[in-house]
Design an enzyme around this catalytic site. Structure first.
Site, mmCIF file in Angstrom:
data_model
loop_
_atom_site.group_PDB
_atom_site.id
_atom_site.type_symbol
_atom_site.label_atom_id
_atom_site.label_comp_id
_atom_site.label_asym_id
_atom_site.label_seq_id
_atom_site.Cartn_x
_atom_site.Cartn_y
_atom_site.Cartn_z
ATOM 1 N N SER A 79 62.409 92.588 -69.362
ATOM 2 C CA SER A 79 61.575 91.489 -69.939
ATOM 3 C C SER A 79 60.184 91.897 -69.879
ATOM 4 O O SER A 79 59.589 92.800 -70.748
ATOM 5 C CB SER A 79 61.848 90.237 -69.120
ATOM 6 O OG SER A 79 61.126 89.050 -69.643
ATOM 7 N N THR A 516 60.590 90.025 -59.360
ATOM 8 C CA THR A 516 60.659 91.225 -60.294
ATOM 9 C C THR A 516 59.906 92.102 -60.293
ATOM 10 O O THR A 516 60.086 93.201 -60.920
ATOM 11 C CB THR A 516 60.376 90.537 -61.859
ATOM 12 O OG1 THR A 516 59.033 89.979 -61.726
ATOM 13 C CG2 THR A 516 61.350 89.344 -62.124
ATOM 14 N N ARG A 521 52.627 87.751 -55.288
ATOM 15 C CA ARG A 521 51.675 87.246 -56.127
ATOM 16 C C ARG A 521 50.724 85.884 -55.507
ATOM 17 O O ARG A 521 51.119 85.333 -54.635
ATOM 18 C CB ARG A 521 52.640 86.292 -57.261
ATOM 19 C CG ARG A 521 53.604 87.302 -58.008
ATOM 20 C CD ARG A 521 53.841 86.528 -59.369
ATOM 21 N NE ARG A 521 54.924 87.511 -59.861
ATOM 22 C CZ ARG A 521 54.770 88.546 -60.607
ATOM 23 N NH1 ARG A 521 53.468 88.941 -60.758
ATOM 24 N NH2 ARG A 521 55.841 89.002 -61.287
HETATM 25 C C1 G16 Z 1 61.564 86.266 -64.817
HETATM 26 C C2 G16 Z 1 62.172 85.117 -64.754
HETATM 27 C C3 G16 Z 1 61.107 83.887 -64.659
HETATM 28 C C4 G16 Z 1 59.967 84.264 -63.569
HETATM 29 C C5 G16 Z 1 59.527 85.471 -64.050
HETATM 30 C C6 G16 Z 1 58.540 86.152 -62.748
HETATM 31 O O1 G16 Z 1 60.947 86.417 -66.002
HETATM 32 O O2 G16 Z 1 63.106 84.801 -65.465
HETATM 33 O O3 G16 Z 1 61.801 82.802 -64.314
HETATM 34 O O4 G16 Z 1 58.960 83.346 -63.593
HETATM 35 O O5 G16 Z 1 60.547 86.352 -63.841
HETATM 36 O O6 G16 Z 1 59.096 86.125 -61.603
HETATM 37 P P1 G16 Z 1 58.325 86.840 -60.343
HETATM 38 O O7 G16 Z 1 57.196 85.760 -59.925
HETATM 39 O O8 G16 Z 1 59.447 86.412 -59.210
HETATM 40 O O9 G16 Z 1 58.395 88.247 -60.561
HETATM 41 P P2 G16 Z 1 61.110 87.287 -67.173
HETATM 42 O O10 G16 Z 1 60.416 86.977 -68.491
HETATM 43 O O11 G16 Z 1 60.412 88.615 -66.528
HETATM 44 O O12 G16 Z 1 62.632 87.449 -67.387
#
Ligand code: G16
Length: 558
Positions: A79, A516, A521
Protein backbone atom coordinates in the site's frame (compact mmCIF):
# COMPACT_ATOMS: atom_id res chain seq x y z
CA UNK A 1 -3.27 -32.84 1.47
CA UNK A 2 -3.26 -32.99 -2.27
CA UNK A 3 -6.27 -32.47 -4.49
CA UNK A 4 -6.24 -34.40 -7.73
CA UNK A 5 -8.52 -33.32 -10.49
CA UNK A 6 -10.16 -36.48 -11.78
CA UNK A 7 -12.75 -35.92 -14.49
CA UNK A 8 -13.20 -32.33 -13.27
CA UNK A 9 -14.15 -33.51 -9.77
CA UNK A 10 -12.00 -32.71 -6.78
CA UNK A 11 -10.92 -35.83 -4.95
CA UNK A 12 -9.74 -34.77 -1.50
CA UNK A 13 -7.46 -36.99 0.48
CA UNK A 14 -8.25 -37.16 4.16
CA UNK A 15 -5.00 -35.98 5.64
CA UNK A 16 -2.59 -33.19 5.00
CA UNK A 17 0.26 -34.24 2.74
CA UNK A 18 3.16 -32.85 4.77
CA UNK A 19 5.76 -34.28 2.41
CA UNK A 20 4.43 -32.11 -0.39
CA UNK A 21 4.21 -29.08 1.92
CA UNK A 22 7.79 -29.66 3.11
CA UNK A 23 9.04 -30.04 -0.46
CA UNK A 24 7.42 -26.76 -1.54
CA UNK A 25 8.43 -25.04 1.67
CA UNK A 26 12.09 -25.86 1.05
CA UNK A 27 11.81 -23.67 -2.06
CA UNK A 28 10.54 -20.82 0.14
CA UNK A 29 12.70 -21.47 3.19
CA UNK A 30 12.43 -19.13 6.12
CA UNK A 31 15.69 -17.41 7.04
CA UNK A 32 16.28 -18.79 10.57
CA UNK A 33 15.54 -16.36 13.37
CA UNK A 34 13.60 -13.88 11.20
CA UNK A 35 10.37 -12.86 12.88
CA UNK A 36 7.42 -10.71 11.83
CA UNK A 37 3.88 -9.93 12.91
CA UNK A 38 0.51 -9.72 11.20
CA UNK A 39 0.05 -5.97 11.77
CA UNK A 40 -2.46 -3.23 10.98
CA UNK A 41 -2.99 -4.54 7.47
CA UNK A 42 -1.14 -7.85 7.27
CA UNK A 43 2.62 -8.38 7.04
CA UNK A 44 4.76 -5.49 5.83
CA UNK A 45 8.53 -5.54 5.53
CA UNK A 46 11.36 -5.37 3.00
CA UNK A 47 10.28 -7.41 -0.02
CA UNK A 48 13.45 -9.51 0.12
CA UNK A 49 12.40 -10.93 3.52
CA UNK A 50 8.87 -11.88 2.54
CA UNK A 51 9.07 -14.98 0.36
CA UNK A 52 8.49 -17.57 3.12
CA UNK A 53 5.71 -15.44 4.63
CA UNK A 54 3.70 -15.12 1.42
CA UNK A 55 4.14 -18.85 0.69
CA UNK A 56 2.80 -19.65 4.14
CA UNK A 57 -0.10 -17.23 3.71
CA UNK A 58 -1.02 -19.31 0.68
CA UNK A 59 -1.10 -22.34 3.01
CA UNK A 60 -3.13 -20.48 5.61
CA UNK A 61 -5.62 -19.20 3.04
CA UNK A 62 -6.34 -22.81 2.06
CA UNK A 63 -7.03 -23.75 5.70
CA UNK A 64 -9.22 -20.69 6.21
CA UNK A 65 -11.09 -21.49 3.00
CA UNK A 66 -11.73 -25.07 4.14
CA UNK A 67 -12.80 -23.92 7.58
CA UNK A 68 -15.26 -21.32 6.29
CA UNK A 69 -16.16 -23.29 3.15
CA UNK A 70 -15.75 -20.00 1.33
CA UNK A 71 -13.41 -18.28 -1.08
CA UNK A 72 -10.56 -16.45 0.67
CA UNK A 73 -8.43 -13.65 -0.81
CA UNK A 74 -4.69 -13.08 -0.64
CA UNK A 75 -3.46 -9.63 -1.65
CA UNK A 76 0.21 -8.88 -2.22
CA UNK A 77 0.75 -5.18 -1.52
CA UNK A 78 2.43 -2.79 0.87
CA UNK A 79 0.00 0.00 0.00
CA UNK A 80 1.49 3.31 1.17
CA UNK A 81 4.94 1.91 2.04
CA UNK A 82 7.99 2.66 -0.14
CA UNK A 83 8.68 0.62 -3.28
CA UNK A 84 11.30 -1.62 -1.63
CA UNK A 85 8.76 -2.89 0.93
CA UNK A 86 6.04 -5.35 0.23
CA UNK A 87 3.32 -7.08 2.18
CA UNK A 88 0.55 -9.62 2.22
CA UNK A 89 -2.88 -9.81 3.80
CA UNK A 90 -5.74 -12.29 3.80
CA UNK A 91 -9.32 -11.35 2.96
CA UNK A 92 -12.19 -13.07 4.78
CA UNK A 93 -15.41 -14.40 3.19
CA UNK A 94 -17.46 -11.21 3.06
CA UNK A 95 -14.53 -9.22 1.75
CA UNK A 96 -13.60 -8.01 5.22
CA UNK A 97 -10.24 -8.18 6.97
CA UNK A 98 -9.06 -11.48 8.44
CA UNK A 99 -10.59 -12.50 11.81
CA UNK A 100 -8.33 -11.61 14.79
CA UNK A 101 -7.79 -15.25 15.90
CA UNK A 102 -6.49 -16.07 12.44
CA UNK A 103 -4.15 -13.07 12.52
CA UNK A 104 -2.48 -14.84 15.42
CA UNK A 105 -2.22 -18.09 13.48
CA UNK A 106 -0.74 -16.09 10.61
CA UNK A 107 1.95 -14.71 12.90
CA UNK A 108 2.72 -18.18 14.35
CA UNK A 109 2.90 -19.71 10.91
CA UNK A 110 5.12 -16.96 9.50
CA UNK A 111 7.53 -17.28 12.42
CA UNK A 112 7.70 -21.10 12.64
CA UNK A 113 11.15 -22.46 11.83
CA UNK A 114 11.08 -25.06 9.04
CA UNK A 115 10.95 -28.17 11.29
CA UNK A 116 8.00 -26.69 13.26
CA UNK A 117 5.84 -26.01 10.22
CA UNK A 118 3.97 -29.31 10.39
CA UNK A 119 3.11 -28.88 14.07
CA UNK A 120 1.88 -25.32 13.59
CA UNK A 121 -0.33 -26.31 10.65
CA UNK A 122 -1.74 -29.27 12.58
CA UNK A 123 -2.43 -27.08 15.61
CA UNK A 124 -4.39 -24.59 13.53
CA UNK A 125 -6.44 -27.41 11.98
CA UNK A 126 -7.15 -28.85 15.37
CA UNK A 127 -8.04 -25.58 17.12
CA UNK A 128 -10.27 -24.41 14.29
CA UNK A 129 -11.68 -27.84 13.49
CA UNK A 130 -10.64 -27.49 9.86
CA UNK A 131 -12.22 -30.27 7.83
CA UNK A 132 -9.53 -31.27 5.38
CA UNK A 133 -12.12 -33.04 3.26
CA UNK A 134 -13.52 -29.70 2.18
CA UNK A 135 -12.22 -28.17 -0.99
CA UNK A 136 -10.52 -24.77 -0.92
CA UNK A 137 -10.66 -21.78 -3.27
CA UNK A 138 -8.30 -18.82 -3.04
CA UNK A 139 -8.22 -15.63 -5.13
CA UNK A 140 -4.99 -13.72 -5.47
CA UNK A 141 -4.20 -10.14 -6.45
CA UNK A 142 -1.15 -7.91 -6.49
CA UNK A 143 -0.10 -4.27 -6.82
CA UNK A 144 2.44 -2.83 -9.28
CA UNK A 145 5.57 -3.15 -7.12
CA UNK A 146 8.47 -4.82 -8.96
CA UNK A 147 8.59 -7.54 -6.28
CA UNK A 148 4.86 -8.33 -6.34
CA UNK A 149 4.77 -10.72 -9.31
CA UNK A 150 7.30 -13.12 -7.85
CA UNK A 151 5.76 -12.94 -4.39
CA UNK A 152 2.30 -13.70 -5.73
CA UNK A 153 3.84 -16.74 -7.45
CA UNK A 154 4.96 -17.88 -4.00
CA UNK A 155 1.38 -17.49 -2.73
CA UNK A 156 0.29 -19.72 -5.62
CA UNK A 157 2.89 -22.30 -4.53
CA UNK A 158 1.47 -22.20 -1.01
CA UNK A 159 -2.08 -22.71 -2.20
CA UNK A 160 -0.99 -25.51 -4.53
CA UNK A 161 1.07 -27.25 -1.84
CA UNK A 162 -2.15 -27.81 0.10
CA UNK A 163 -4.12 -28.68 -3.01
CA UNK A 164 -6.29 -25.57 -3.05
CA UNK A 165 -7.84 -24.26 -6.24
CA UNK A 166 -7.17 -20.67 -7.15
CA UNK A 167 -7.78 -17.77 -9.44
CA UNK A 168 -5.04 -15.23 -9.94
CA UNK A 169 -6.58 -11.82 -10.72
CA UNK A 170 -3.10 -10.39 -11.35
CA UNK A 171 -2.88 -6.60 -11.12
CA UNK A 172 -5.85 -5.26 -9.15
CA UNK A 173 -6.39 -2.59 -6.51
CA UNK A 174 -6.72 -3.96 -2.98
CA UNK A 175 -10.43 -3.02 -2.78
CA UNK A 176 -11.08 -4.76 -6.09
CA UNK A 177 -9.84 -8.04 -4.62
CA UNK A 178 -12.01 -7.50 -1.52
CA UNK A 179 -14.96 -6.99 -3.89
CA UNK A 180 -14.17 -10.23 -5.79
CA UNK A 181 -14.13 -12.25 -2.57
CA UNK A 182 -17.50 -10.86 -1.52
CA UNK A 183 -19.05 -11.46 -4.97
CA UNK A 184 -17.88 -15.07 -4.99
CA UNK A 185 -19.22 -15.81 -1.54
CA UNK A 186 -22.62 -14.24 -2.13
CA UNK A 187 -23.35 -16.12 -5.35
CA UNK A 188 -22.96 -12.95 -7.36
CA UNK A 189 -25.52 -11.04 -5.28
CA UNK A 190 -22.95 -8.39 -4.48
CA UNK A 191 -21.87 -8.14 -8.13
CA UNK A 192 -20.02 -10.06 -10.82
CA UNK A 193 -16.62 -11.31 -9.67
CA UNK A 194 -14.68 -9.76 -12.54
CA UNK A 195 -12.90 -6.44 -12.92
CA UNK A 196 -15.45 -5.59 -15.62
CA UNK A 197 -18.28 -6.50 -13.23
CA UNK A 198 -16.78 -4.07 -10.70
CA UNK A 199 -16.62 -1.23 -13.24
CA UNK A 200 -20.15 -1.94 -14.44
CA UNK A 201 -21.65 -2.05 -10.97
CA UNK A 202 -20.03 1.19 -9.85
CA UNK A 203 -20.56 3.12 -13.08
CA UNK A 204 -24.22 2.12 -13.28
CA UNK A 205 -24.84 3.36 -9.73
CA UNK A 206 -22.84 6.52 -10.37
CA UNK A 207 -24.79 7.37 -13.52
CA UNK A 208 -28.10 6.72 -11.82
CA UNK A 209 -27.14 9.11 -9.01
CA UNK A 210 -25.84 11.73 -11.43
CA UNK A 211 -29.16 11.85 -13.25
CA UNK A 212 -30.47 13.94 -10.38
CA UNK A 213 -27.43 16.22 -10.24
CA UNK A 214 -27.49 19.93 -11.02
CA UNK A 215 -23.97 19.85 -12.41
CA UNK A 216 -24.84 17.52 -15.25
CA UNK A 217 -27.09 20.20 -16.63
CA UNK A 218 -24.69 23.03 -15.88
CA UNK A 219 -21.35 21.67 -16.92
CA UNK A 220 -18.67 19.13 -16.22
CA UNK A 221 -17.09 17.69 -13.16
CA UNK A 222 -13.32 17.96 -13.39
CA UNK A 223 -10.87 16.26 -11.09
CA UNK A 224 -7.12 15.80 -11.13
CA UNK A 225 -6.06 12.50 -9.57
CA UNK A 226 -2.53 11.77 -8.36
CA UNK A 227 -2.37 7.98 -8.46
CA UNK A 228 0.86 7.66 -6.41
CA UNK A 229 2.47 5.92 -9.42
CA UNK A 230 0.55 2.83 -8.41
CA UNK A 231 -2.14 0.40 -9.49
CA UNK A 232 -4.84 3.07 -9.12
CA UNK A 233 -3.67 4.73 -12.35
CA UNK A 234 -4.11 1.53 -14.39
CA UNK A 235 -7.51 0.78 -12.96
CA UNK A 236 -8.85 4.33 -13.13
CA UNK A 237 -7.82 4.45 -16.82
CA UNK A 238 -9.72 1.21 -17.43
CA UNK A 239 -12.74 2.49 -15.55
CA UNK A 240 -12.88 5.78 -17.48
CA UNK A 241 -14.43 3.91 -20.44
CA UNK A 242 -17.42 3.06 -18.28
CA UNK A 243 -17.96 6.56 -16.91
CA UNK A 244 -20.11 9.34 -18.36
CA UNK A 245 -18.47 12.16 -20.31
CA UNK A 246 -19.59 14.72 -17.72
CA UNK A 247 -16.87 13.44 -15.39
CA UNK A 248 -13.45 14.52 -16.59
CA UNK A 249 -10.60 12.85 -14.79
CA UNK A 250 -6.98 13.90 -15.34
CA UNK A 251 -4.63 11.20 -14.12
CA UNK A 252 -1.27 12.28 -12.78
CA UNK A 253 1.59 10.20 -11.33
CA UNK A 254 0.46 7.25 -13.42
CA UNK A 255 3.68 5.29 -12.95
CA UNK A 256 5.12 6.21 -16.34
CA UNK A 257 8.05 8.07 -14.80
CA UNK A 258 7.91 8.52 -11.01
CA UNK A 259 8.51 6.04 -8.21
CA UNK A 260 5.64 4.46 -6.27
CA UNK A 261 4.50 6.60 -3.32
CA UNK A 262 7.63 8.76 -3.66
CA UNK A 263 6.82 12.43 -2.96
CA UNK A 264 3.24 11.75 -4.00
CA UNK A 265 0.15 9.78 -3.04
CA UNK A 266 -2.42 10.15 -0.27
CA UNK A 267 -0.04 9.34 2.59
CA UNK A 268 2.55 11.90 1.45
CA UNK A 269 -0.09 14.61 0.99
CA UNK A 270 -1.77 13.93 4.35
CA UNK A 271 1.40 13.64 6.43
CA UNK A 272 3.28 16.55 4.83
CA UNK A 273 0.17 18.66 4.30
CA UNK A 274 1.29 19.70 0.85
CA UNK A 275 0.54 18.67 -2.74
CA UNK A 276 2.52 15.97 -4.50
CA UNK A 277 5.81 17.28 -5.89
CA UNK A 278 5.47 18.21 -9.60
CA UNK A 279 1.65 18.23 -9.60
CA UNK A 280 0.49 21.33 -11.46
CA UNK A 281 -2.35 22.96 -9.53
CA UNK A 282 -4.32 25.97 -10.72
CA UNK A 283 -5.92 28.24 -8.12
CA UNK A 284 -8.94 26.52 -6.57
CA UNK A 285 -8.52 23.48 -8.82
CA UNK A 286 -10.01 20.34 -7.26
CA UNK A 287 -7.32 17.65 -6.88
CA UNK A 288 -7.11 14.30 -5.15
CA UNK A 289 -4.54 11.62 -4.32
CA UNK A 290 -4.82 7.83 -4.08
CA UNK A 291 -2.30 5.73 -2.19
CA UNK A 292 -0.22 2.93 -3.72
CA UNK A 293 -2.96 0.27 -3.78
CA UNK A 294 -5.91 2.67 -4.19
CA UNK A 295 -7.69 2.07 -0.91
CA UNK A 296 -7.28 5.63 0.34
CA UNK A 297 -8.19 9.02 -1.09
CA UNK A 298 -7.75 12.63 0.03
CA UNK A 299 -8.83 15.86 -1.73
CA UNK A 300 -7.10 19.25 -1.78
CA UNK A 301 -6.73 22.61 -3.52
CA UNK A 302 -4.66 25.79 -3.37
CA UNK A 303 -6.59 29.01 -2.72
CA UNK A 304 -5.96 32.39 -4.38
CA UNK A 305 -3.52 33.31 -1.60
CA UNK A 306 -1.52 30.16 -2.40
CA UNK A 307 -2.65 28.43 0.79
CA UNK A 308 -2.96 24.66 0.66
CA UNK A 309 -6.29 23.17 1.84
CA UNK A 310 -6.52 19.47 2.63
CA UNK A 311 -9.85 17.63 2.72
CA UNK A 312 -8.89 14.41 4.44
CA UNK A 313 -10.81 11.35 5.63
CA UNK A 314 -12.53 13.41 8.33
CA UNK A 315 -13.89 15.90 5.78
CA UNK A 316 -14.95 13.00 3.55
CA UNK A 317 -16.82 11.35 6.43
CA UNK A 318 -18.53 14.67 7.18
CA UNK A 319 -19.59 15.16 3.56
CA UNK A 320 -20.93 11.62 3.26
CA UNK A 321 -22.75 11.68 6.58
CA UNK A 322 -24.35 15.06 5.77
CA UNK A 323 -25.63 13.59 2.51
CA UNK A 324 -26.86 10.33 4.02
CA UNK A 325 -28.50 11.99 7.01
CA UNK A 326 -30.42 14.38 4.76
CA UNK A 327 -31.60 11.51 2.57
CA UNK A 328 -32.67 9.41 5.55
CA UNK A 329 -34.71 12.34 6.88
CA UNK A 330 -36.39 12.69 3.47
CA UNK A 331 -37.30 9.01 3.37
CA UNK A 332 -38.78 9.19 6.85
CA UNK A 333 -36.83 6.06 7.81
CA UNK A 334 -35.69 5.85 11.40
CA UNK A 335 -32.33 4.18 11.02
CA UNK A 336 -29.36 4.54 13.34
CA UNK A 337 -26.43 6.40 11.81
CA UNK A 338 -22.99 6.95 13.31
CA UNK A 339 -19.50 8.00 12.28
CA UNK A 340 -16.48 5.97 13.40
CA UNK A 341 -13.13 7.73 13.62
CA UNK A 342 -9.72 7.06 15.16
CA UNK A 343 -7.56 9.11 17.51
CA UNK A 344 -6.11 10.85 14.43
CA UNK A 345 -9.45 12.51 13.67
CA UNK A 346 -9.11 16.25 13.83
CA UNK A 347 -10.80 17.65 16.96
CA UNK A 348 -12.77 20.11 14.80
CA UNK A 349 -14.30 17.28 12.78
CA UNK A 350 -15.49 15.41 15.85
CA UNK A 351 -16.87 18.64 17.30
CA UNK A 352 -18.71 19.48 14.05
CA UNK A 353 -20.20 15.99 13.72
CA UNK A 354 -21.37 15.85 17.32
CA UNK A 355 -22.39 19.45 17.97
CA UNK A 356 -23.56 20.78 14.59
CA UNK A 357 -24.71 17.65 12.82
CA UNK A 358 -25.83 15.85 15.96
CA UNK A 359 -24.36 12.61 14.68
CA UNK A 360 -22.96 10.13 17.22
CA UNK A 361 -19.22 9.60 16.88
CA UNK A 362 -17.22 6.63 18.12
CA UNK A 363 -13.47 6.21 18.33
CA UNK A 364 -11.72 2.97 17.31
CA UNK A 365 -8.12 1.82 17.17
CA UNK A 366 -6.17 2.54 13.98
CA UNK A 367 -6.73 0.00 11.23
CA UNK A 368 -9.85 -0.27 9.12
CA UNK A 369 -10.56 -3.68 10.61
CA UNK A 370 -11.32 -1.99 13.94
CA UNK A 371 -13.46 0.75 12.41
CA UNK A 372 -15.31 -1.73 10.21
CA UNK A 373 -16.17 -3.83 13.24
CA UNK A 374 -17.63 -0.84 15.14
CA UNK A 375 -19.50 0.46 12.09
CA UNK A 376 -21.40 -2.83 11.94
CA UNK A 377 -23.18 -1.91 15.17
CA UNK A 378 -25.31 0.67 13.31
CA UNK A 379 -27.85 0.61 10.48
CA UNK A 380 -25.63 3.06 8.67
CA UNK A 381 -22.00 3.10 9.87
CA UNK A 382 -19.74 5.64 8.20
CA UNK A 383 -16.11 5.00 8.98
CA UNK A 384 -13.08 6.94 7.86
CA UNK A 385 -9.54 7.25 9.09
CA UNK A 386 -8.12 10.76 8.78
CA UNK A 387 -5.66 9.34 6.23
CA UNK A 388 -8.52 8.84 3.76
CA UNK A 389 -9.20 5.15 4.30
CA UNK A 390 -12.88 4.42 4.76
CA UNK A 391 -16.31 3.44 3.55
CA UNK A 392 -19.94 3.14 4.64
CA UNK A 393 -21.67 -0.01 5.89
CA UNK A 394 -25.41 -0.57 5.63
CA UNK A 395 -26.92 -3.31 7.77
CA UNK A 396 -28.86 -6.00 5.90
CA UNK A 397 -32.10 -4.76 7.51
CA UNK A 398 -31.42 -1.14 6.50
CA UNK A 399 -30.56 -2.15 2.96
CA UNK A 400 -33.75 -4.21 2.65
CA UNK A 401 -35.90 -1.36 3.97
CA UNK A 402 -34.34 1.15 1.59
CA UNK A 403 -34.65 -1.13 -1.47
CA UNK A 404 -38.25 -1.95 -0.55
CA UNK A 405 -39.13 1.73 -0.20
CA UNK A 406 -37.40 2.60 -3.50
CA UNK A 407 -39.72 0.10 -5.23
CA UNK A 408 -43.00 0.55 -3.36
CA UNK A 409 -43.21 4.01 -1.79
CA UNK A 410 -46.23 6.01 -3.00
CA UNK A 411 -44.94 9.42 -1.88
CA UNK A 412 -42.77 10.75 -4.76
CA UNK A 413 -40.36 12.70 -2.59
CA UNK A 414 -39.76 9.79 -0.25
CA UNK A 415 -39.39 7.32 -3.13
CA UNK A 416 -36.84 9.54 -4.90
CA UNK A 417 -34.80 9.82 -1.69
CA UNK A 418 -34.94 6.04 -1.20
CA UNK A 419 -33.82 5.51 -4.80
CA UNK A 420 -30.92 7.83 -4.27
CA UNK A 421 -29.95 5.86 -1.17
CA UNK A 422 -30.25 2.65 -3.10
CA UNK A 423 -27.89 3.93 -5.80
CA UNK A 424 -25.53 5.13 -3.09
CA UNK A 425 -25.46 1.65 -1.57
CA UNK A 426 -24.55 0.21 -4.98
CA UNK A 427 -21.83 2.79 -5.54
CA UNK A 428 -20.12 2.12 -2.24
CA UNK A 429 -17.65 -0.73 -1.84
CA UNK A 430 -18.88 -1.93 1.53
CA UNK A 431 -16.11 -4.50 1.90
CA UNK A 432 -13.34 -1.96 2.59
CA UNK A 433 -12.20 1.62 1.87
CA UNK A 434 -11.90 2.06 -1.89
CA UNK A 435 -10.39 5.16 -3.50
CA UNK A 436 -12.22 4.70 -6.82
CA UNK A 437 -15.61 4.08 -5.23
CA UNK A 438 -15.08 6.91 -2.71
CA UNK A 439 -14.06 9.27 -5.53
CA UNK A 440 -17.25 8.56 -7.45
CA UNK A 441 -19.40 8.95 -4.36
CA UNK A 442 -17.78 12.25 -3.41
CA UNK A 443 -18.13 13.59 -6.96
CA UNK A 444 -21.77 12.52 -7.07
CA UNK A 445 -22.53 14.17 -3.72
CA UNK A 446 -20.80 17.41 -4.73
CA UNK A 447 -22.73 17.40 -8.01
CA UNK A 448 -26.05 16.64 -6.32
CA UNK A 449 -25.52 19.40 -3.80
CA UNK A 450 -24.12 21.74 -6.45
CA UNK A 451 -21.12 22.32 -4.18
CA UNK A 452 -17.58 23.30 -5.07
CA UNK A 453 -14.67 21.80 -3.18
CA UNK A 454 -14.36 25.17 -1.40
CA UNK A 455 -17.96 24.98 -0.16
CA UNK A 456 -17.33 21.47 1.10
CA UNK A 457 -14.13 22.62 2.81
CA UNK A 458 -16.02 25.43 4.54
CA UNK A 459 -18.07 22.98 6.65
CA UNK A 460 -15.50 23.41 9.42
CA UNK A 461 -11.88 24.46 9.86
CA UNK A 462 -9.32 21.88 10.92
CA UNK A 463 -7.26 22.49 14.01
CA UNK A 464 -3.60 22.84 12.99
CA UNK A 465 -1.92 19.46 13.44
CA UNK A 466 1.31 17.59 12.86
CA UNK A 467 2.27 13.93 12.46
CA UNK A 468 5.81 12.68 13.01
CA UNK A 469 7.66 9.36 13.10
CA UNK A 470 10.27 8.36 15.69
CA UNK A 471 12.71 5.48 15.26
CA UNK A 472 13.11 3.32 18.36
CA UNK A 473 14.96 0.05 18.99
CA UNK A 474 11.73 -1.87 19.57
CA UNK A 475 8.39 -0.18 18.95
CA UNK A 476 6.66 -2.72 21.21
CA UNK A 477 8.11 -0.64 24.07
CA UNK A 478 5.00 1.50 23.56
CA UNK A 479 1.70 0.02 24.62
CA UNK A 480 -1.54 1.99 24.50
CA UNK A 481 -5.11 1.95 25.76
CA UNK A 482 -8.34 3.96 25.27
CA UNK A 483 -8.38 3.52 21.48
CA UNK A 484 -4.68 4.45 21.42
CA UNK A 485 -5.22 7.82 23.05
CA UNK A 486 -3.20 6.94 26.18
CA UNK A 487 0.23 5.33 26.46
CA UNK A 488 0.49 2.69 29.18
CA UNK A 489 4.20 2.01 28.68
CA UNK A 490 6.98 3.05 28.91
CA UNK A 491 6.50 4.44 32.41
CA UNK A 492 6.34 8.22 32.58
CA UNK A 493 5.59 8.80 28.89
CA UNK A 494 1.88 9.56 29.27
CA UNK A 495 2.56 11.86 32.24
CA UNK A 496 5.06 13.76 30.12
CA UNK A 497 2.55 14.05 27.23
CA UNK A 498 -0.13 15.27 29.65
CA UNK A 499 2.19 17.95 31.03
CA UNK A 500 3.09 19.14 27.51
CA UNK A 501 -0.53 19.22 26.35
CA UNK A 502 -1.61 21.19 29.41
CA UNK A 503 0.54 24.16 28.44
CA UNK A 504 -1.14 24.73 25.03
CA UNK A 505 -4.65 25.80 24.01
CA UNK A 506 -6.93 23.26 22.29
CA UNK A 507 -4.05 20.80 22.43
CA UNK A 508 -4.14 17.04 22.12
CA UNK A 509 -1.37 14.54 21.47
CA UNK A 510 -0.82 10.80 21.45
CA UNK A 511 1.73 8.21 20.37
CA UNK A 512 1.37 4.66 19.06
CA UNK A 513 3.51 2.02 17.44
CA UNK A 514 2.85 1.74 13.70
CA UNK A 515 1.55 -1.59 12.47
CA UNK A 516 2.88 -1.13 8.94
CA UNK A 517 6.27 0.56 9.41
CA UNK A 518 9.06 0.12 11.92
CA UNK A 519 8.40 3.45 13.67
CA UNK A 520 6.45 5.08 16.48
CA UNK A 521 3.87 7.57 15.23
CA UNK A 522 3.30 10.89 16.98
CA UNK A 523 0.22 13.08 16.51
CA UNK A 524 -0.37 16.54 17.92
CA UNK A 525 -2.94 19.26 17.33
CA UNK A 526 -3.24 22.73 18.82
CA UNK A 527 -4.60 26.24 18.36
CA UNK A 528 -1.79 27.32 15.99
CA UNK A 529 0.48 25.48 13.55
CA UNK A 530 3.51 26.62 15.50
CA UNK A 531 2.10 25.17 18.72
CA UNK A 532 1.11 21.91 17.01
CA UNK A 533 4.62 21.62 15.52
CA UNK A 534 6.32 22.36 18.85
CA UNK A 535 4.07 19.96 20.71
CA UNK A 536 4.70 17.17 18.18
CA UNK A 537 8.43 17.81 18.46
CA UNK A 538 8.41 17.78 22.28
CA UNK A 539 6.38 14.55 22.31
CA UNK A 540 8.81 13.01 19.80
CA UNK A 541 11.69 13.87 22.13
CA UNK A 542 9.84 12.22 25.02
CA UNK A 543 9.36 9.06 22.93
CA UNK A 544 12.98 9.13 21.86
CA UNK A 545 14.26 9.41 25.43
CA UNK A 546 11.76 7.17 27.21
CA UNK A 547 11.11 4.48 24.60
CA UNK A 548 14.62 3.72 23.38
CA UNK A 549 15.09 6.08 20.44
CA UNK A 550 17.76 5.17 17.90
CA UNK A 551 19.76 7.36 15.53
CA UNK A 552 19.69 11.13 15.74
CA UNK A 553 17.50 12.94 18.26
CA UNK A 554 14.33 14.35 16.59
CA UNK A 555 14.96 17.86 15.29
CA UNK A 556 12.54 20.79 15.63
CA UNK A 557 10.21 21.22 12.64
CA UNK A 558 10.93 23.94 10.13
C1 G16 B 1 -2.97 0.61 6.55
C2 G16 B 1 -4.29 0.32 7.22
C3 G16 B 1 -4.89 1.59 7.74
C4 G16 B 1 -3.90 2.30 8.65
C5 G16 B 1 -2.56 2.50 7.94
C6 G16 B 1 -1.48 3.01 8.86
O1 G16 B 1 -3.20 1.44 5.47
O2 G16 B 1 -5.15 -0.31 6.30
O3 G16 B 1 -6.07 1.27 8.41
O4 G16 B 1 -4.38 3.54 9.03
O5 G16 B 1 -2.11 1.25 7.46
O6 G16 B 1 -1.31 2.12 9.91
P1 G16 B 1 -0.15 2.25 10.96
O7 G16 B 1 -0.25 3.64 11.51
O8 G16 B 1 -0.42 1.19 11.96
O9 G16 B 1 1.16 2.09 10.23
P2 G16 B 1 -2.59 1.10 4.05
O10 G16 B 1 -3.24 2.09 3.15
O11 G16 B 1 -1.12 1.23 4.16
O12 G16 B 1 -3.03 -0.32 3.80
Amino acid sequence: MHLDLVGGEIQPEEEMDFDTVAKYSALHAKPPGLSSQYGTAGFRTKAENLDHTVFRMGLLAVLRSKQTTSTIGVMVTASHNPEEDNGVKLIDPLGEMLAPAWEEYATCLANAEEPELQTVLSDICQKEKVDLQHSAFVVIGRDTRSSSKELSQSVIDGVSALGGQLQDYGLVTTPQLHYMVCCRNTNGNYGRATVEGYYQKLSKAFMALMKQAVTERDGHLCLKVDCANGIGALKLKEMEHYLPKCLRIYIDNDGSKGKLNHLCGADFVKVHQKPPVDLEMKINEKCSSFDGDADRIVYYYNDAAGRFHLLDGDKIATLISTFLKELLVKTGQTLTLAVIQTAYANGSSTHYLEETMKVPVQCAKTGVKHLHHKAKEFDVGIYFEANGHGTVLFSKAAEDKIRHQAENEKDNRKREAAKMLENTIDLINQTVGDAISDLLLIEAILALKGWTVQQWDALYTDLPNRQLKVKVADRRAIDTTDAERQAVTPPGLQEKINALVKKIKQARAFVRPSGTEDVVRVYAEADTQENADNLAHEVSLAVYHLAGGVGEEPKPIG
